[in-house]
Motif scaffolding. Structure first.
Motif, PDB file in Angstrom:
ATOM      1  N   LEU A 154      33.627  -7.242  10.244  1.00  0.00           N
ATOM      2  CA  LEU A 154      34.806  -6.426  10.004  1.00  0.00           C
ATOM      3  C   LEU A 154      36.001  -7.311   9.669  1.00  0.00           C
ATOM      4  N   ALA A 155      36.133  -8.416  10.374  1.00  0.00           N
ATOM      5  CA  ALA A 155      37.232  -9.340  10.083  1.00  0.00           C
ATOM      6  C   ALA A 155      37.129  -9.859   8.652  1.00  0.00           C
ATOM      7  N   THR A 156      35.919 -10.152   8.201  1.00  0.00           N
ATOM      8  CA  THR A 156      35.719 -10.627   6.831  1.00  0.00           C
ATOM      9  C   THR A 156      36.077  -9.550   5.818  1.00  0.00           C
ATOM     10  N   ALA A 157      35.697  -8.317   6.107  1.00  0.00           N
ATOM     11  CA  ALA A 157      35.982  -7.219   5.179  1.00  0.00           C
ATOM     12  C   ALA A 157      37.476  -6.953   5.050  1.00  0.00           C
ATOM     13  N   LEU A 158      38.223  -7.121   6.149  1.00  0.00           N
ATOM     14  CA  LEU A 158      39.656  -6.824   6.128  1.00  0.00           C
ATOM     15  C   LEU A 158      40.511  -7.996   5.662  1.00  0.00           C
ATOM     16  N   ALA A 159      39.929  -9.168   5.585  1.00  0.00           N
ATOM     17  CA  ALA A 159      40.685 -10.375   5.236  1.00  0.00           C
ATOM     18  C   ALA A 159      41.460 -10.281   3.922  1.00  0.00           C
ATOM     19  N   MET A 194      45.055  -2.358  -1.328  1.00  0.00           N
ATOM     20  CA  MET A 194      44.600  -1.358  -0.357  1.00  0.00           C
ATOM     21  C   MET A 194      43.560  -0.438  -0.991  1.00  0.00           C
ATOM     22  N   ALA A 195      43.797  -0.054  -2.239  1.00  0.00           N
ATOM     23  CA  ALA A 195      42.844   0.807  -2.950  1.00  0.00           C
ATOM     24  C   ALA A 195      41.510   0.085  -3.145  1.00  0.00           C
ATOM     25  N   ALA A 196      41.568  -1.195  -3.453  1.00  0.00           N
ATOM     26  CA  ALA A 196      40.337  -1.974  -3.632  1.00  0.00           C
ATOM     27  C   ALA A 196      39.547  -2.051  -2.334  1.00  0.00           C
ATOM     28  N   LEU A 197      40.246  -2.227  -1.217  1.00  0.00           N
ATOM     29  CA  LEU A 197      39.556  -2.280   0.072  1.00  0.00           C
ATOM     30  C   LEU A 197      38.891  -0.946   0.387  1.00  0.00           C
ATOM     31  N   ARG A 198      39.574   0.156   0.104  1.00  0.00           N
ATOM     32  CA  ARG A 198      38.970   1.471   0.342  1.00  0.00           C
ATOM     33  C   ARG A 198      37.688   1.639  -0.471  1.00  0.00           C
ATOM     34  N   GLY A 199      37.724   1.152  -1.731  1.00  0.00           N
ATOM     35  CA  GLY A 199      36.537   1.254  -2.569  1.00  0.00           C
ATOM     36  C   GLY A 199      35.384   0.438  -2.015  1.00  0.00           C
ATOM     37  N   THR A 200      35.665  -0.780  -1.583  1.00  0.00           N
ATOM     38  CA  THR A 200      34.632  -1.636  -1.003  1.00  0.00           C
ATOM     39  C   THR A 200      34.091  -1.045   0.293  1.00  0.00           C
ATOM     40  N   TRP A 201      35.005  -0.530   1.095  1.00  0.00           N
ATOM     41  CA  TRP A 201      34.618   0.047   2.386  1.00  0.00           C
ATOM     42  C   TRP A 201      33.623   1.185   2.204  1.00  0.00           C
ATOM     43  N   THR A 202      33.903   2.047   1.228  1.00  0.00           N
ATOM     44  CA  THR A 202      33.025   3.186   0.968  1.00  0.00           C
ATOM     45  C   THR A 202      31.706   2.744   0.347  1.00  0.00           C
ATOM     46  N   ALA A 203      31.785   1.863  -0.641  1.00  0.00           N
ATOM     47  CA  ALA A 203      30.583   1.438  -1.357  1.00  0.00           C
ATOM     48  C   ALA A 203      29.598   0.706  -0.451  1.00  0.00           C
ATOM     49  N   ARG A 204      30.111  -0.073   0.496  1.00  0.00           N
ATOM     50  CA  ARG A 204      29.238  -0.864   1.379  1.00  0.00           C
ATOM     51  C   ARG A 204      28.947  -0.161   2.709  1.00  0.00           C
TER      52      ARG A 204
END
Length: 312
Positions: A154-159, A194-204
C-alpha cells in the motif's frame, strides 16, 4: 491542527384571462365596386432592356455574395465568442480547483481536532440493514508523516502522490466491542496525479488485497490497547476525486483477538457475508467512519473556500 495528540471534547457530528379570438373576415364576400370617375389603371411599362436586366442580375448576385460573406463573418465571430467563453470557463475551473487543493492542504494545521475528528460520530444508516451507528473517540495520534503507517504494497501504491501529512484517530463502537482507526492522508499531488492513482487503484484491485491494508493506532490503557496488525479485521481506502486527500479506516476487535480472515469493507458489508469481520460488523465500522470523516473534510474545505470568496 489545534490540539493534535490530546483527547478534547467538543461538538457532536450528525452527518391572464384569455381574450376572445378575433374572428377572421368572411371569405367569398363580393368586392366593393370602384367609385364613379375612378381613373383607369396606368398602362403597363415596357420591360427592362437586356443591359438593364443583366445589370440587375449582377447586382442581385453581388448582394447575395455580400450577404453570404457577412453571415460567415458574423458566424465566425459567434464561434470565436463561444470558444473564448469555454476557454475562460476552463481557466476559472482550474483556478477554483487549485484554490480548493490549497485549502485542503492547510487543514492539518488550521482545523481544530474536534472538528476533523469529533469526540462522537453518528452514522445515520451506516449499520446493517440501514441501522444507525455511533462511535466514540478513544484517542488522536500526533500528526505525522507516512512512514510505517501502511503495509509495504500500500505504501508503494500511494508513493506517487506524496505524503504531506497524516492525521489519525481511533474510535470504538457503541457496544465497546470493536475499535477502528480512521486516517486522513493529505497528499502533495495535483488533480492529474490523483486521477492517475484512482485509475491504478481500480485496475489493480488494490482495495481487495489483504497485504495492502492501512495500519491501526493503539492507545495504551484504552479499549484499543491491543489493536495491532494481527487484529485487523476489515478496512477501506478512499481516494478522493475532488481533493488531494486519501481517507481510510481499519477495524478490529476490542478484546485483541487475532483475525485470520480479514475482509475489505466492500465485501464485509454485502448481504450474506459470513466472515468474522462481516458477522461482527467490522466492515460497517470501517466504511461508516471513513465516510463520516471524509464528509467533515469536504465541509471544512467548502467553508474555507467560501470564506475566501466572500472576503475577496
Amino acid at each position: 491542527m489545534a490540539e493534535i495528540g490530546s483527547v478534547p471534547t467538543g461538538p457532536t457530528s450528525t452527518l391572464a384571462v384569455p381574450t376572445a379570438p378575433v374572428r377572421p373576415p368572411t371569405l367569398g364576400m363580393p368586392a366593393f365596386p370602384p367609385p364613379p370617375g375612378y381613373p383607369p389603371p396606368p398602362a403597363a411599362r415596357p420591360g427592362p432592356s437586356p443591359y438593364a436586366a443583366g445589370r440587375s442580375t449582377r447586382g442581385t448576385v453581388a448582394a447575395g455574395i455580400c450577404l453570404v460573406l457577412g453571415a460567415g463573418l458574423l458566424g465566425g465571430a459567434a464561434v470565436g465568442h463561444f470558444v473564448g467563453g469555454d476557454t475562460a470557463a476552463a481557466q476559472t475551473t482550474r483556478e477554483d480547483t487549485a484554490l480548493t487543493y490549497a485549502d485542503a492542504r492547510s487543514l492539518w494545521h488550521s482545523v481544530p481536532v474536534d472538528t476533523l475528528f469529533p469526540p462522537t460520530v453518528h452514522g445515520r444508516g451506516a449499520g446493517p440493514g440501514g441501522a444507525d451507528r455511533t462511535w466514540t473517540r478513544i484517542g488522536v495520534a500526533p500528526d505525522s508523516g507516512c512512514d510505517g503507517a501502511f503495509d509495504p504494497p500500500l505504501a508503494t501504491a500511494l508513493a506517487p502522490v506524496g505524503c504531506l501529512r497524516l492525521l489519525r484517530a481511533t474510535y470504538t463502537d457503541a457496544t465497546s466491542s470493536n475499535v477502528t482507526t480512521v486516517g486522513v492522508l493529505i497528499t502533495r499531488a495535483d488533480p492529474a496525479s490523483m486521477a492517475a492513482l484512482r485509475g491504478t487503484w481500480t485496475a489493480r484491485h488494490l482495495g481487495d488485497r489483504t497485504d495492502a491494508m492501512p495500519r491501526p493506532v493503539a492507545f495504551p490503557g484504552t479499549l484499543a490497547a491491543g489493536f495491532g496488525l494481527a487484529q485487523r479485521g476489515s478496512w477501506t481506502v478512499d481516494i478522493s476525486d475532488t481533493l488531494p486527500v486519501i481517507g481510510y479506516a481499519v477495524s478490529g476487535f476490542a478484546d485483541g483477538r487475532t483475525v485470520t480472515d480479514p475482509q475489505p469493507a466492500a465485501a464485509a458489508t454485502k448481504p450474506g457475508a459470513t466472515t468474522a469481520a462481516a458477522q461482527a460488523g467490522l466492515g460497517y465500522d470501517a466504511k461508516g467512519l471513513a465516510s463520516a470523516i471524509e464528509h467533515h473534510i469536504r465541509t471544512d474545505v467548502e467553508q474555507a473556500v467560501h470564506r475566501k470568496g466572500t472576503a475577496s
